[in-house]
Motif scaffolding. Structure first.
Motif, PDB file in Angstrom:
ATOM      1  N   ARG A 183      -1.906  14.107  -7.736  1.00  0.00           N
ATOM      2  CA  ARG A 183      -2.273  15.407  -7.152  1.00  0.00           C
ATOM      3  C   ARG A 183      -3.718  15.789  -7.449  1.00  0.00           C
ATOM      4  O   ARG A 183      -4.024  16.929  -7.790  1.00  0.00           O
ATOM      5  CB  ARG A 183      -1.338  16.510  -7.656  1.00  0.00           C
ATOM      6  CG  ARG A 183       0.093  16.238  -7.291  1.00  0.00           C
ATOM      7  CD  ARG A 183       1.023  17.228  -7.923  1.00  0.00           C
ATOM      8  NE  ARG A 183       2.309  16.607  -8.179  1.00  0.00           N
ATOM      9  CZ  ARG A 183       3.276  17.164  -8.869  1.00  0.00           C
ATOM     10  NH1 ARG A 183       3.120  18.357  -9.371  1.00  0.00           N
ATOM     11  NH2 ARG A 183       4.403  16.526  -9.064  1.00  0.00           N
TER      12      ARG A 183
ATOM     13  N   ALA B 222       0.027   4.129  -2.525  1.00  0.00           N
ATOM     14  CA  ALA B 222      -0.363   5.439  -1.989  1.00  0.00           C
ATOM     15  C   ALA B 222       0.460   6.542  -2.646  1.00  0.00           C
ATOM     16  O   ALA B 222      -0.053   7.602  -2.996  1.00  0.00           O
ATOM     17  CB  ALA B 222      -0.168   5.463  -0.474  1.00  0.00           C
ATOM     18  N   GLU B 223       1.735   6.250  -2.846  1.00  0.00           N
ATOM     19  CA  GLU B 223       2.586   7.256  -3.477  1.00  0.00           C
ATOM     20  C   GLU B 223       2.177   7.491  -4.934  1.00  0.00           C
ATOM     21  O   GLU B 223       2.212   8.618  -5.427  1.00  0.00           O
ATOM     22  CB  GLU B 223       4.042   6.794  -3.407  1.00  0.00           C
ATOM     23  CG  GLU B 223       4.974   7.931  -3.123  1.00  0.00           C
ATOM     24  CD  GLU B 223       6.382   7.483  -2.843  1.00  0.00           C
ATOM     25  OE1 GLU B 223       7.264   7.960  -3.541  1.00  0.00           O
ATOM     26  OE2 GLU B 223       6.577   6.655  -1.942  1.00  0.00           O
TER      27      GLU B 223
ATOM     28  N   THR C 289      -4.268   7.346   1.678  1.00  0.00           N
ATOM     29  CA  THR C 289      -3.977   6.027   2.248  1.00  0.00           C
ATOM     30  C   THR C 289      -5.235   5.158   2.324  1.00  0.00           C
ATOM     31  O   THR C 289      -5.164   3.952   2.120  1.00  0.00           O
ATOM     32  CB  THR C 289      -3.354   6.146   3.650  1.00  0.00           C
ATOM     33  OG1 THR C 289      -4.122   7.073   4.407  1.00  0.00           O
ATOM     34  CG2 THR C 289      -1.923   6.614   3.574  1.00  0.00           C
ATOM     35  N   LEU C 290      -6.385   5.788   2.606  1.00  0.00           N
ATOM     36  CA  LEU C 290      -7.628   5.006   2.641  1.00  0.00           C
ATOM     37  C   LEU C 290      -7.898   4.399   1.261  1.00  0.00           C
ATOM     38  O   LEU C 290      -8.252   3.227   1.131  1.00  0.00           O
ATOM     39  CB  LEU C 290      -8.802   5.889   3.088  1.00  0.00           C
ATOM     40  CG  LEU C 290     -10.117   5.156   3.324  1.00  0.00           C
ATOM     41  CD1 LEU C 290      -9.990   4.146   4.457  1.00  0.00           C
ATOM     42  CD2 LEU C 290     -11.247   6.129   3.640  1.00  0.00           C
TER      43      LEU C 290
ATOM     44  N   THR D  13      -4.602  14.641   0.345  1.00  0.00           N
ATOM     45  CA  THR D  13      -3.606  13.701   0.892  1.00  0.00           C
ATOM     46  C   THR D  13      -4.146  12.890   2.077  1.00  0.00           C
ATOM     47  O   THR D  13      -3.649  11.813   2.349  1.00  0.00           O
ATOM     48  CB  THR D  13      -2.317  14.420   1.320  1.00  0.00           C
ATOM     49  OG1 THR D  13      -2.679  15.467   2.205  1.00  0.00           O
ATOM     50  CG2 THR D  13      -1.563  14.978   0.144  1.00  0.00           C
ATOM     51  N   SER D  14      -5.182  13.427   2.766  1.00  0.00           N
ATOM     52  CA  SER D  14      -5.712  12.658   3.902  1.00  0.00           C
ATOM     53  C   SER D  14      -6.570  11.474   3.430  1.00  0.00           C
ATOM     54  O   SER D  14      -6.917  10.610   4.234  1.00  0.00           O
ATOM     55  CB  SER D  14      -6.506  13.568   4.832  1.00  0.00           C
ATOM     56  OG  SER D  14      -7.380  14.363   4.092  1.00  0.00           O
ATOM     57  N   LEU D  15      -6.938  11.440   2.152  1.00  0.00           N
ATOM     58  CA  LEU D  15      -7.723  10.306   1.639  1.00  0.00           C
ATOM     59  C   LEU D  15      -6.862   9.298   0.879  1.00  0.00           C
ATOM     60  O   LEU D  15      -7.331   8.215   0.515  1.00  0.00           O
ATOM     61  CB  LEU D  15      -8.825  10.818   0.703  1.00  0.00           C
ATOM     62  CG  LEU D  15     -10.013  11.509   1.366  1.00  0.00           C
ATOM     63  CD1 LEU D  15     -11.019  11.947   0.300  1.00  0.00           C
ATOM     64  CD2 LEU D  15     -10.704  10.582   2.354  1.00  0.00           C
TER      65      LEU D  15
ATOM     66  N   GLY E 201       1.183  17.327 -18.113  1.00  0.00           N
ATOM     67  CA  GLY E 201       2.585  17.003 -18.399  1.00  0.00           C
ATOM     68  C   GLY E 201       3.279  16.272 -17.270  1.00  0.00           C
ATOM     69  O   GLY E 201       4.508  16.292 -17.184  1.00  0.00           O
ATOM     70  N   LEU E 202       2.518  15.595 -16.384  1.00  0.00           N
ATOM     71  CA  LEU E 202       3.142  14.868 -15.279  1.00  0.00           C
ATOM     72  C   LEU E 202       3.737  13.570 -15.809  1.00  0.00           C
ATOM     73  O   LEU E 202       3.066  12.802 -16.498  1.00  0.00           O
ATOM     74  CB  LEU E 202       2.109  14.543 -14.191  1.00  0.00           C
ATOM     75  CG  LEU E 202       1.451  15.720 -13.470  1.00  0.00           C
ATOM     76  CD1 LEU E 202       0.482  15.217 -12.418  1.00  0.00           C
ATOM     77  CD2 LEU E 202       2.498  16.603 -12.832  1.00  0.00           C
ATOM     78  N   ASN E 203       4.987  13.339 -15.455  1.00  0.00           N
ATOM     79  CA  ASN E 203       5.683  12.141 -15.914  1.00  0.00           C
ATOM     80  C   ASN E 203       5.663  11.134 -14.762  1.00  0.00           C
ATOM     81  O   ASN E 203       6.667  10.923 -14.087  1.00  0.00           O
ATOM     82  CB  ASN E 203       7.118  12.551 -16.293  1.00  0.00           C
ATOM     83  CG  ASN E 203       7.856  11.444 -16.960  1.00  0.00           C
ATOM     84  OD1 ASN E 203       7.255  10.514 -17.483  1.00  0.00           O
ATOM     85  ND2 ASN E 203       9.182  11.509 -16.922  1.00  0.00           N
TER      86      ASN E 203
ATOM     87  N   PRO F 251       0.808  -1.226   0.000  1.00  0.00           N
ATOM     88  CA  PRO F 251       0.000   0.000   0.000  1.00  0.00           C
ATOM     89  C   PRO F 251       0.843   1.280   0.000  1.00  0.00           C
ATOM     90  O   PRO F 251       0.387   2.309  -0.468  1.00  0.00           O
ATOM     91  CB  PRO F 251      -0.825  -0.114   1.295  1.00  0.00           C
ATOM     92  CG  PRO F 251      -0.124  -1.104   2.133  1.00  0.00           C
ATOM     93  CD  PRO F 251       0.597  -2.029   1.203  1.00  0.00           C
ATOM     94  N   TRP F 252       2.089   1.205   0.483  1.00  0.00           N
ATOM     95  CA  TRP F 252       2.945   2.403   0.513  1.00  0.00           C
ATOM     96  C   TRP F 252       3.229   2.893  -0.902  1.00  0.00           C
ATOM     97  O   TRP F 252       3.097   4.080  -1.194  1.00  0.00           O
ATOM     98  CB  TRP F 252       4.264   2.095   1.229  1.00  0.00           C
ATOM     99  CG  TRP F 252       4.133   2.068   2.713  1.00  0.00           C
ATOM    100  CD1 TRP F 252       3.933   0.969   3.490  1.00  0.00           C
ATOM    101  CD2 TRP F 252       4.160   3.181   3.605  1.00  0.00           C
ATOM    102  NE1 TRP F 252       3.842   1.339   4.814  1.00  0.00           N
ATOM    103  CE2 TRP F 252       3.982   2.689   4.914  1.00  0.00           C
ATOM    104  CE3 TRP F 252       4.326   4.552   3.427  1.00  0.00           C
ATOM    105  CZ2 TRP F 252       3.964   3.509   6.036  1.00  0.00           C
ATOM    106  CZ3 TRP F 252       4.302   5.375   4.544  1.00  0.00           C
ATOM    107  CH2 TRP F 252       4.128   4.854   5.833  1.00  0.00           C
TER     108      TRP F 252
END
Lengths: 158, 147
Positions: free
Chosen positions: B41, B34-35, B49-50, B45-47, B97-99, B30-31
């Motif tokens: 984006r 999650a990343e 990990t859920l 960010t608080s959601l 444009g996120l790689n 999950p780590w």
């Protein structure tokens, strides 16, 4: 009526899956924290510091790296901080002169826009890959630094 | 079996395999997942990990239900909503444009328009299941026959 049944079934699946996920996470040896702002695992040999510690580091000559966008940097940053936006380090090599200045520093403190911002993690990870040591993250970021009444400056230059 | 029914059963089988595979690949880490979610984006960010712990379980659950043909229309609804959302998030990432890693399966794969198209195809299959009734070779039909 049939759509209501379908919807109830779908909601039940989502609730069951969420419950299963939470239970499995709690039973895991390496659980993630739930309903708290997500913080990735720190890269190896990178520490975390708060704003007062960062202030002490600044007095000891630490170099600050601002991982936010140039517009945010221009509007206000820590005096002496270099601007190294996360997107720049992800997509292309770090500029040689910038990297040389970071390498020369005794301590490097990386920050972005606070606990919910992950840009500083990405920059720290990239700098670790490039072999840099003595890296520190300041999770409270620029808002925490500013709120503590620490010095600030504006413009395109450090 | 009619041609329509064959297509629906094939869609069910493909979606089942894809969802089971995707869920099982992500469940153990999950780590990392999650990343991957955070990198888009688009989620607070608080959601993150859920979502990282719930989504793999939902994918496995939906994949298993589709394999045996249980709650097929509900699974179709979940698949349609999930894959359309994934396609939207990926399109937004490509547009900005996120790689970044697409987070689809465990292997690294940079997000692209091909991923968006793939998810829209899966969404189409999910929609077909949502609009279908109980299919051949399914628990749903067995339950319907006993009523």
């Amino acid at each position: 009526m049939r759509f209501i049944d379908t919807l109830i079934g779908a909601v039940a699946l989502v609730l069951l899956a969420t419950t299963m996920g939470v239970i499995l996470n709690r039973a895991s040896t390496d659980p993630v924290g739930l309903l708290t702002p997500f913080r990735p695992r720190l890269p190896a040999r990178v520490g975390e510091i708060d704003a007062p510690t960062a202030r002490r580091f600044a007095l000891l000559g630490a170099l600050f790296v601002d991982a936010r966008e140039p517009e945010a940097y221009r509007a206000g940053h820590i005096p002496g901080a270099l601007n190294l936006p996360a997107e720049q380090v992800e997509d292309r090599p770090v500029a040689g002169d910038l990297l040389a200045r970071i390498r020369e520093a005794r301590m490097v403190v990386i920050y972005c826009d606070g606990p919910e911002c992950l840009a500083s993690f990405h920059v720290a990870r990239r700098l670790r890959v490039l072999g840099l040591e003595n890296l520190w993250l300041m999770p409270v970021g620029w808002p925490g630094w500013e709120a503590a009444g620490n010095p600030r400056t504006t413009g395109d230059t450090p | 079996m009619s041609r329509r029914e064959i297509l629906l059963v094939c869609s069910r089988a493909i979606l089942s395999a894809v969802f089971l595979w995707a869920g099982l690949e992500k469940l153990h880490d999950p780590w990392t997942f999650a990343e991957q979610i955070a990198a888009y984006r688009v989620v607070p960010t608080s959601l993150v990990t859920l979502l990282a712990v719930a989504l793999p379980c939902l994918e496995i659950l939906v994949g298993a239900c589709l394999a045996v043909g249980f709650l097929t229309t509900s699974c179709g609804l979940v698949v349609t909503v999930l894959t359309t959302t994934f396609a939207g998030a990926m399109a937004s990432a490509v547009w900005r444009g996120l790689n970044i890693d697409c987070g689809c399966f465990s292997g690294a794969s940079t997000v692209s328009w091909a991923h968006v198209a793939g998810d829209l195809v899966l969404a189409g299959m999910g929609l077909a299941l949502l609009l279908s009734g109980p299919l051949t070779l399914s628990v749903d039909r067995w339950i319907a026959a006993r009523r």
